[in-house]
Scaffold this motif. Sequence first.
Motif, mmCIF file in Angstrom:
data_model
loop_
_atom_site.group_PDB
_atom_site.id
_atom_site.type_symbol
_atom_site.label_atom_id
_atom_site.label_comp_id
_atom_site.label_asym_id
_atom_site.label_seq_id
_atom_site.Cartn_x
_atom_site.Cartn_y
_atom_site.Cartn_z
ATOM 1 N N LEU A 77 0.828 -1.211 0.000
ATOM 2 C CA LEU A 77 0.000 0.000 0.000
ATOM 3 C C LEU A 77 0.862 1.260 0.000
ATOM 4 O O LEU A 77 0.593 2.212 -0.735
ATOM 5 C CB LEU A 77 -0.924 0.008 1.224
ATOM 6 C CG LEU A 77 -2.137 -0.907 1.155
ATOM 7 C CD1 LEU A 77 -2.735 -1.078 2.538
ATOM 8 C CD2 LEU A 77 -3.165 -0.344 0.195
ATOM 9 N N THR A 78 1.895 1.268 0.810
ATOM 10 C CA THR A 78 2.772 2.437 0.908
ATOM 11 C C THR A 78 3.482 2.698 -0.410
ATOM 12 O O THR A 78 3.524 3.833 -0.891
ATOM 13 C CB THR A 78 3.804 2.231 2.033
ATOM 14 O OG1 THR A 78 3.106 1.984 3.253
ATOM 15 C CG2 THR A 78 4.695 3.439 2.191
ATOM 16 N N THR A 79 4.034 1.653 -0.995
ATOM 17 C CA THR A 79 4.744 1.810 -2.265
ATOM 18 C C THR A 79 3.809 2.320 -3.349
ATOM 19 O O THR A 79 4.145 3.239 -4.096
ATOM 20 C CB THR A 79 5.370 0.466 -2.696
ATOM 21 O OG1 THR A 79 6.229 0.015 -1.664
ATOM 22 C CG2 THR A 79 6.128 0.602 -3.989
ATOM 23 N N ASP A 80 2.630 1.742 -3.422
ATOM 24 C CA ASP A 80 1.658 2.144 -4.434
ATOM 25 C C ASP A 80 1.291 3.618 -4.290
ATOM 26 O O ASP A 80 1.295 4.371 -5.269
ATOM 27 C CB ASP A 80 0.412 1.268 -4.322
ATOM 28 C CG ASP A 80 -0.586 1.561 -5.414
ATOM 29 O OD1 ASP A 80 -0.208 1.490 -6.596
ATOM 30 O OD2 ASP A 80 -1.758 1.867 -5.087
ATOM 31 N N GLN A 81 1.010 4.045 -3.078
ATOM 32 C CA GLN A 81 0.604 5.437 -2.863
ATOM 33 C C GLN A 81 1.758 6.410 -3.109
ATOM 34 O O GLN A 81 1.561 7.477 -3.670
ATOM 35 C CB GLN A 81 0.036 5.627 -1.455
ATOM 36 C CG GLN A 81 -1.330 5.013 -1.292
ATOM 37 C CD GLN A 81 -2.298 5.492 -2.368
ATOM 38 O OE1 GLN A 81 -2.447 6.687 -2.604
ATOM 39 N NE2 GLN A 81 -2.934 4.556 -3.044
ATOM 40 N N LEU A 82 2.946 6.028 -2.691
ATOM 41 C CA LEU A 82 4.097 6.906 -2.936
ATOM 42 C C LEU A 82 4.337 7.105 -4.427
ATOM 43 O O LEU A 82 4.558 8.224 -4.887
ATOM 44 C CB LEU A 82 5.354 6.333 -2.279
ATOM 45 C CG LEU A 82 5.452 6.491 -0.773
ATOM 46 C CD1 LEU A 82 6.649 5.709 -0.241
ATOM 47 C CD2 LEU A 82 5.573 7.940 -0.400
ATOM 48 N N LEU A 83 4.285 6.017 -5.181
ATOM 49 C CA LEU A 83 4.517 6.116 -6.618
ATOM 50 C C LEU A 83 3.401 6.892 -7.319
ATOM 51 O O LEU A 83 3.667 7.728 -8.182
ATOM 52 C CB LEU A 83 4.662 4.723 -7.228
ATOM 53 C CG LEU A 83 5.935 3.983 -6.861
ATOM 54 C CD1 LEU A 83 5.903 2.553 -7.396
ATOM 55 C CD2 LEU A 83 7.160 4.715 -7.388
ATOM 56 N N GLU A 84 2.153 6.617 -6.943
ATOM 57 C CA GLU A 84 1.041 7.324 -7.582
ATOM 58 C C GLU A 84 1.090 8.821 -7.285
ATOM 59 O O GLU A 84 0.871 9.643 -8.174
ATOM 60 C CB GLU A 84 -0.296 6.750 -7.124
ATOM 61 C CG GLU A 84 -0.634 5.430 -7.758
ATOM 62 C CD GLU A 84 -2.005 4.923 -7.357
ATOM 63 O OE1 GLU A 84 -2.754 5.652 -6.665
ATOM 64 O OE2 GLU A 84 -2.341 3.792 -7.739
ATOM 65 N N ASN A 85 1.357 9.172 -6.048
ATOM 66 C CA ASN A 85 1.380 10.593 -5.685
ATOM 67 C C ASN A 85 2.622 11.296 -6.217
ATOM 68 O O ASN A 85 2.568 12.460 -6.602
ATOM 69 C CB ASN A 85 1.258 10.761 -4.171
ATOM 70 C CG ASN A 85 -0.107 10.333 -3.675
ATOM 71 O OD1 ASN A 85 -1.106 10.438 -4.384
ATOM 72 N ND2 ASN A 85 -0.151 9.828 -2.457
ATOM 73 N N ALA A 86 3.750 10.587 -6.270
ATOM 74 C CA ALA A 86 4.976 11.206 -6.779
ATOM 75 C C ALA A 86 4.895 11.482 -8.281
ATOM 76 O O ALA A 86 5.436 12.464 -8.763
ATOM 77 C CB ALA A 86 6.175 10.303 -6.488
ATOM 78 N N GLY A 144 2.026 11.975 -9.849
ATOM 79 C CA GLY A 144 0.844 12.797 -10.124
ATOM 80 C C GLY A 144 -0.305 12.022 -10.738
ATOM 81 O O GLY A 144 -1.283 12.609 -11.194
ATOM 82 N N VAL A 145 -0.227 10.699 -10.750
ATOM 83 C CA VAL A 145 -1.263 9.871 -11.356
ATOM 84 C C VAL A 145 -2.475 9.737 -10.442
ATOM 85 O O VAL A 145 -3.607 9.680 -10.913
ATOM 86 C CB VAL A 145 -0.697 8.470 -11.693
ATOM 87 C CG1 VAL A 145 -1.779 7.538 -12.188
ATOM 88 C CG2 VAL A 145 0.410 8.591 -12.709
ATOM 89 N N GLY A 146 -2.251 9.683 -9.136
ATOM 90 C CA GLY A 146 -3.347 9.454 -8.193
ATOM 91 C C GLY A 146 -3.502 10.592 -7.211
ATOM 92 O O GLY A 146 -2.646 11.458 -7.084
ATOM 93 N N ALA A 147 -4.619 10.552 -6.523
ATOM 94 C CA ALA A 147 -4.895 11.537 -5.474
ATOM 95 C C ALA A 147 -4.601 10.900 -4.117
ATOM 96 O O ALA A 147 -4.616 9.675 -3.987
ATOM 97 C CB ALA A 147 -6.359 11.949 -5.537
ATOM 98 N N PRO A 148 -4.326 11.704 -3.111
ATOM 99 C CA PRO A 148 -4.090 11.141 -1.776
ATOM 100 C C PRO A 148 -5.313 10.356 -1.300
ATOM 101 O O PRO A 148 -6.450 10.748 -1.559
ATOM 102 C CB PRO A 148 -3.872 12.374 -0.889
ATOM 103 C CG PRO A 148 -3.487 13.461 -1.829
ATOM 104 C CD PRO A 148 -4.156 13.159 -3.123
ATOM 105 N N PRO A 149 -5.100 9.229 -0.627
ATOM 106 C CA PRO A 149 -6.219 8.400 -0.179
ATOM 107 C C PRO A 149 -7.220 9.135 0.702
ATOM 108 O O PRO A 149 -8.400 8.781 0.726
ATOM 109 C CB PRO A 149 -5.547 7.272 0.603
ATOM 110 C CG PRO A 149 -4.177 7.215 0.067
ATOM 111 C CD PRO A 149 -3.824 8.618 -0.324
#
Length: 101
Positions: free
Chosen positions: A20-29, A31-36
């Motif tokens: 979960l941490t890796t996925d969120q870090l990569l998505e947010n870094a 710019g593909v995803g929004a913060p959970p």
Amino acid sequence: MAHAGLRGPLASAQFTVVRLTTDQLLENATGVGAPPSTWPREELVIDVVHKAVYAFATGAVADALAARGGPGPGQRRAAARPGRHSGAGPTPRADSRGRWN
């Protein structure tokens, strides 16, 4: 993780957190995803459940494969001197070589 001796449901739960941490870090870094915290609750639950299922299924397969090779270096070291001891360092390099090295 399984080859090093981190096996079972606790290790799978730890892998879920790493995933979960890796996925969120990569998505947010990128710019593909929004913060959970900005996601609708239903989407957040679905994301966490899917990643947990992935982590526990992967953990079960990895545990089964690692068990075929016997205990990992961490498990061998723990079996040699059970209990908690101060000053216990990492497994010596010569003792940590498994069938993969």
